[in-house]
Scaffold this active site. Structure first.
Site, mmCIF file in Angstrom:
data_model
loop_
_atom_site.group_PDB
_atom_site.id
_atom_site.type_symbol
_atom_site.label_atom_id
_atom_site.label_comp_id
_atom_site.label_asym_id
_atom_site.label_seq_id
_atom_site.Cartn_x
_atom_site.Cartn_y
_atom_site.Cartn_z
ATOM 1 N N ARG A 100 0.827 -1.219 0.000
ATOM 2 C CA ARG A 100 0.000 0.000 0.000
ATOM 3 C C ARG A 100 0.858 1.265 0.000
ATOM 4 O O ARG A 100 0.429 2.301 -0.515
ATOM 5 C CB ARG A 100 -0.943 -0.002 1.196
ATOM 6 C CG ARG A 100 -2.064 -0.993 0.965
ATOM 7 C CD ARG A 100 -3.066 -0.974 2.076
ATOM 8 N NE ARG A 100 -4.181 -1.830 1.717
ATOM 9 C CZ ARG A 100 -5.056 -2.325 2.585
ATOM 10 N NH1 ARG A 100 -4.945 -2.039 3.865
ATOM 11 N NH2 ARG A 100 -6.044 -3.086 2.170
ATOM 12 N N GLY B 59 -12.838 -4.450 0.058
ATOM 13 C CA GLY B 59 -14.287 -4.256 0.144
ATOM 14 C C GLY B 59 -14.799 -3.177 -0.801
ATOM 15 O O GLY B 59 -15.920 -3.269 -1.314
ATOM 16 N N GLY C 26 -10.002 -8.792 -1.270
ATOM 17 C CA GLY C 26 -8.814 -8.767 -0.421
ATOM 18 C C GLY C 26 -8.127 -10.118 -0.342
ATOM 19 O O GLY C 26 -6.912 -10.222 -0.506
ATOM 20 N N LYS D 208 -18.524 -17.152 1.155
ATOM 21 C CA LYS D 208 -19.979 -17.123 1.280
ATOM 22 C C LYS D 208 -20.700 -16.573 0.068
ATOM 23 O O LYS D 208 -20.283 -15.577 -0.517
ATOM 24 C CB LYS D 208 -20.350 -16.216 2.463
ATOM 25 C CG LYS D 208 -19.941 -16.735 3.806
ATOM 26 C CD LYS D 208 -20.659 -15.901 4.832
ATOM 27 C CE LYS D 208 -20.093 -16.047 6.230
ATOM 28 N NZ LYS D 208 -20.274 -14.792 6.954
HETATM 29 P P1 ADP Z 1 -12.265 -11.976 -1.222
HETATM 30 O O1 ADP Z 1 -11.724 -11.313 0.034
HETATM 31 O O2 ADP Z 1 -11.202 -12.154 -2.260
HETATM 32 O O3 ADP Z 1 -13.494 -11.305 -1.719
HETATM 33 P P2 ADP Z 1 -13.592 -13.944 0.398
HETATM 34 O O4 ADP Z 1 -13.226 -13.188 1.624
HETATM 35 O O5 ADP Z 1 -15.002 -13.992 -0.009
HETATM 36 O O6 ADP Z 1 -12.678 -13.465 -0.826
HETATM 37 O O7 ADP Z 1 -13.158 -15.451 0.529
HETATM 38 C C1 ADP Z 1 -11.936 -15.841 1.047
HETATM 39 C C2 ADP Z 1 -12.096 -16.955 2.025
HETATM 40 O O8 ADP Z 1 -12.858 -18.006 1.463
HETATM 41 C C3 ADP Z 1 -10.780 -17.516 2.411
HETATM 42 O O9 ADP Z 1 -10.552 -17.283 3.779
HETATM 43 C C4 ADP Z 1 -10.912 -19.007 2.125
HETATM 44 O O10 ADP Z 1 -10.373 -19.835 3.122
HETATM 45 C C5 ADP Z 1 -12.408 -19.176 2.068
HETATM 46 N N1 ADP Z 1 -12.778 -20.373 1.322
HETATM 47 C C6 ADP Z 1 -12.514 -20.657 0.048
HETATM 48 N N2 ADP Z 1 -12.955 -21.904 -0.255
HETATM 49 C C7 ADP Z 1 -13.505 -22.407 0.867
HETATM 50 C C8 ADP Z 1 -14.133 -23.646 1.218
HETATM 51 N N3 ADP Z 1 -14.273 -24.613 0.328
HETATM 52 N N4 ADP Z 1 -14.580 -23.789 2.471
HETATM 53 C C9 ADP Z 1 -14.438 -22.815 3.374
HETATM 54 N N5 ADP Z 1 -13.866 -21.621 3.116
HETATM 55 C C10 ADP Z 1 -13.400 -21.428 1.879
HETATM 56 MG MG MG Z 2 -12.022 -11.551 2.103
#
Ligand code: ADP
Ligand code: MG
Length: 399
Positions: free
Chosen positions: A38, A376, A353, A199
């Site tokens: 950053r 976010g 992130g 999720k």
């Molecule tokens: P981003 O920050 O890139 O938007 P998210 O925060 O939605 O992504 O997702 C990241 C998280 O999703 C990670 O901590 C990862 O461990 C979790 N994740 C990915 N696949 C699975 C899974 N099959 N079961 C549980 N958690 C998962």
């Molecule tokens: Mg995330």
């Protein structure tokens, strides 16, 4: 319409308030910055302003001090790192208002940088307080917002301040907006979106906003479990958002109605406990046992995603394919990252992130066309929402 940027104004000799996102992580319990990206990211704008003789008043938040002074959250370590990177001393002041700050600001020469203290030491920052904004604004003649990652927040140094100073985008903000909006507005087609992460509920609005824009949709990560459960498969002890199952089916129906090619996993990496060293097996999606956890996408899925991705001229990726924090379950995320890195002639844009973090760990950040540092804020942008900090920047005037 493009936003007005620092390139569109004359900054010579001007006092410029530059809002950055210098919210860097530290090695636990130390003052050692564990990732300085950053700080690196603000350098182009600082260099641009220095070269043109602006007097730079840099400001940022760090962590969540909750409106009081927290010693460990001072910007001192950031100031030190900045000096190393710029190769010149900067002025760091442990405040953001008052006579000392005003004196130091008035002594700034063209090309010099002054760093104010962590803005969130004052609760008025997060309250979007007009008096706090006015006090910051009184230090400068123009405001440059280069903190895309905070621009989904209506905070004083992002939003209220724009009532008191003319505002333009910094170079990093310009690039984020250009890459993310061109991906949404006029992508080279076919366009593919890879959605993963924990999720469905975190991603539902992004999915909805992308549905009428994409030709191929790839779904992996933890959220695939909710889609499969909705389709009637057993997902063992994997977290399923029961209340989102109907939405998941809606998305699949909408996608089909719009002729979007939907890629769901065909095989999964399954364990019997949620841990990094749990033994795992690769199972077809309809054979997840009652006590099973889905940890990653399987090899057949990787292969089918890879084939689909090779058809895309634009790829937007958000969300890891598996629990990449556990070494054995990085495979799916890594394979997708490598596939994107090898795509010839396709634009690859990554948001989120955790996804950015995974790419950084894999050393593949620079193999993408753009990896948003917005976290976010990038997600809200991809949801099609107006970000308060971005909306406050006027459009370029076209003559
Ligand atoms: P981003 O920050 O890139 O938007 P998210 O925060 O939605 O992504 O997702 C990241 C998280 O999703 C990670 O901590 C990862 O461990 C979790 N994740 C990915 N696949 C699975 C899974 N099959 N079961 C549980 N958690 C998962
Ligand atoms: Mg995330």
């Amino acid at each position: 319409m493009k936003k007005k940027t620092v390139r569109d104004i004359d900054v010579a000799n001007k006092r410029v308030l530059l809002r950055a996102d210098l919210n860097v992580p530290f090695a636990p319990g130390t003052a050692t910055i564990s990732d300085d990206s950053r700080i690196q990211a603000i350098l182009p704008t600082i260099r641009y302003l220095k070269k043109r003789g602006a007097r730079i008043i840099l400001c940022s938040h760090l962590g969540r001090p909750g409106g009081t002074v927290v010693k460990e959250m001072r910007l001192a370590p950031v100031a030190v790192r900045l000096e190393e990177l710029i190769g010149e001393p900067i002025v760091y002041v442990r405040n953001f208002e008052g006579p000392i700050v005003r004196d130091l600001v008035s002594e700034l020469e063209p090309g010099e940088v002054l760093l104010l203290e962590n803005l969130r030491f004052d609760s008025r920052e997060e309250q979007n307080d007009p008096e706090f904004a006015q006090s910051l604004a009184s230090l400068a003649e123009v405001f440059v917002n280069d903190a895309f990652g905070v621009s989904h927040r209506a905070h004083a140094s992002i939003h209220a301040i724009t009532r008191y100073l003319p505002v333009v985008a910094g170079l990093q903000m310009e690039r984020e907006l250009k890459m993310l909006s061109s991906t949404l507005e006029n992508p080279a087609s076919p366009m593919g979106a890879i959605m993963g992460g924990a999720k469905v509920s975190d991603k539902i609005d992004v999915l909805k906003n992308l549905l009428h824009r994409v030709n191929l949709l790839f779904i992996g990560g933890g959220m695939a479990a909710t889609f499969f459960k909705a389709k009637g498969y057993e997902m063992g002890r994997s977290p399923v958002e029961t209340e989102r199952m109907e939405l998941a089916l809606d998305i699949l129906r909408d996608a089909e109605a719009q002729n979007i090619a939907v890629f769901l996993p065909s095989d999964l990496v399954v364990t019997h406990e949620f841990s990094a060293d749990a033994p795992y097996e690769i199972l077809p999606v309809d054979q997840v046992p009652e006590d099973g956890y889905v940890m990653d996408i399987g090899p057949a899925t990787i292969e089918s995603f890879r084939l689909g991705l090779h058809d895309c001229h634009t790829v937007l990726w958000n969300g890891p394919m598996g629990v990449f924090e556990f070494k054995p379950f990085t495979v799916g995320t890594q394979a997708i990252a490598e596939t994107l890195a090898d795509l010839n002639g396709a634009i690859t844009v990554v948001g989120g992130g955790s996804t950015a973090e995974a790419l950084e760990e894999l050393g593949l950040t620079t193999s993408m066309n753009h990896v948003s540092m917005g976290g976010g804020a990038a997600l809200e942008f991809l949801e099609g929402r107006d970000l308060p900090g971005v909306a406050a920047i006027p459009d370029k005037v076209s003559l």
